[in-house]
Design a protein around this motif. Structure first.
Motif, PDB file in Angstrom:
ATOM      1  N   GLN A   1       0.830  -1.206   0.000  1.00 26.58           N
ATOM      2  CA  GLN A   1       0.000   0.000   0.000  1.00 26.58           C
ATOM      3  C   GLN A   1       0.864   1.256   0.000  1.00 26.58           C
ATOM      4  O   GLN A   1       0.558   2.229  -0.698  1.00 26.58           O
ATOM      5  CB  GLN A   1      -0.918   0.026   1.220  1.00 26.58           C
ATOM      6  CG  GLN A   1      -2.104  -0.885   1.113  1.00 26.58           C
ATOM      7  CD  GLN A   1      -2.977  -0.811   2.361  1.00 26.58           C
ATOM      8  OE1 GLN A   1      -2.480  -0.647   3.474  1.00 26.58           O
ATOM      9  NE2 GLN A   1      -4.283  -0.958   2.162  1.00 26.58           N
ATOM     10  N   ASP A   2       1.932   1.237   0.770  1.00 29.50           N
ATOM     11  CA  ASP A   2       2.833   2.396   0.808  1.00 29.50           C
ATOM     12  C   ASP A   2       3.455   2.633  -0.571  1.00 29.50           C
ATOM     13  O   ASP A   2       3.559   3.771  -1.020  1.00 29.50           O
ATOM     14  CB  ASP A   2       3.928   2.195   1.856  1.00 29.50           C
ATOM     15  CG  ASP A   2       3.398   2.279   3.276  1.00 29.50           C
ATOM     16  OD1 ASP A   2       2.285   2.792   3.480  1.00 29.50           O
ATOM     17  OD2 ASP A   2       4.111   1.796   4.193  1.00 29.50           O
TER      18      ASP A   2
ATOM     19  N   ARG B   1       0.794   4.033  -2.828  1.00 29.63           N
ATOM     20  CA  ARG B   1       0.544   5.436  -2.461  1.00 29.63           C
ATOM     21  C   ARG B   1       1.620   6.346  -3.054  1.00 29.63           C
ATOM     22  O   ARG B   1       1.320   7.411  -3.612  1.00 29.63           O
ATOM     23  CB  ARG B   1       0.504   5.573  -0.943  1.00 29.63           C
ATOM     24  CG  ARG B   1       0.073   6.937  -0.458  1.00 29.63           C
ATOM     25  CD  ARG B   1      -0.032   6.995   1.066  1.00 29.63           C
ATOM     26  NE  ARG B   1      -1.141   6.163   1.528  1.00 29.63           N
ATOM     27  CZ  ARG B   1      -1.009   5.084   2.318  1.00 29.63           C
ATOM     28  NH1 ARG B   1       0.185   4.724   2.748  1.00 29.63           N
ATOM     29  NH2 ARG B   1      -2.065   4.383   2.684  1.00 29.63           N
TER      30      ARG B   1
ATOM     31  N   ARG C   1       1.177   9.265  -5.915  1.00 25.47           N
ATOM     32  CA  ARG C   1       1.663  10.629  -5.662  1.00 25.47           C
ATOM     33  C   ARG C   1       2.530  11.103  -6.839  1.00 25.47           C
ATOM     34  O   ARG C   1       2.394  12.227  -7.320  1.00 25.47           O
ATOM     35  CB  ARG C   1       2.460  10.666  -4.362  1.00 25.47           C
ATOM     36  CG  ARG C   1       2.856  12.062  -3.936  1.00 25.47           C
ATOM     37  CD  ARG C   1       3.556  12.071  -2.571  1.00 25.47           C
ATOM     38  NE  ARG C   1       2.616  11.666  -1.543  1.00 25.47           N
ATOM     39  CZ  ARG C   1       2.831  10.687  -0.655  1.00 25.47           C
ATOM     40  NH1 ARG C   1       3.958  10.018  -0.667  1.00 25.47           N
ATOM     41  NH2 ARG C   1       1.931  10.388   0.252  1.00 25.47           N
TER      42      ARG C   1
END
Length: 71
Positions: A20-21, A24, A28
């Motif tokens: 998930q990081d 993300r 971005r």
């Protein structure tokens, strides 16, 4: 749950969190690049409008010259 099962679940949760990081961070970066593209497109649109306007004025002047010379 036994310790082995708990550890396995925790490992999977950590892997999901890491994924998930990463996602993300990718999103971005994509958003940042999209903003740059949108700004570039806006600049191109304004430039095209300016060039189009100048060409229209040149065409009008050329028509006047042709009309004057044709008399």
């Amino acid at each position: 749950m036994s310790d082995g099962t708990s550890n396995l679940v925790l490992e999977h949760l950590r892997a999901i969190r890491a994924s998930q990081d990463a996602t993300r961070e990718d999103i971005r970066e994509i958003k940042t690049r999209l903003v740059v593209l949108e700004e570039g497109f806006g600049t191109l649109s304004r430039t095209y409008g300016s060039v189009s306007s100048r060409l229209d004025r040149i065409e009008i002047k050329l028509d006047r010259i042709v009309a004057t010379v044709g008399q």
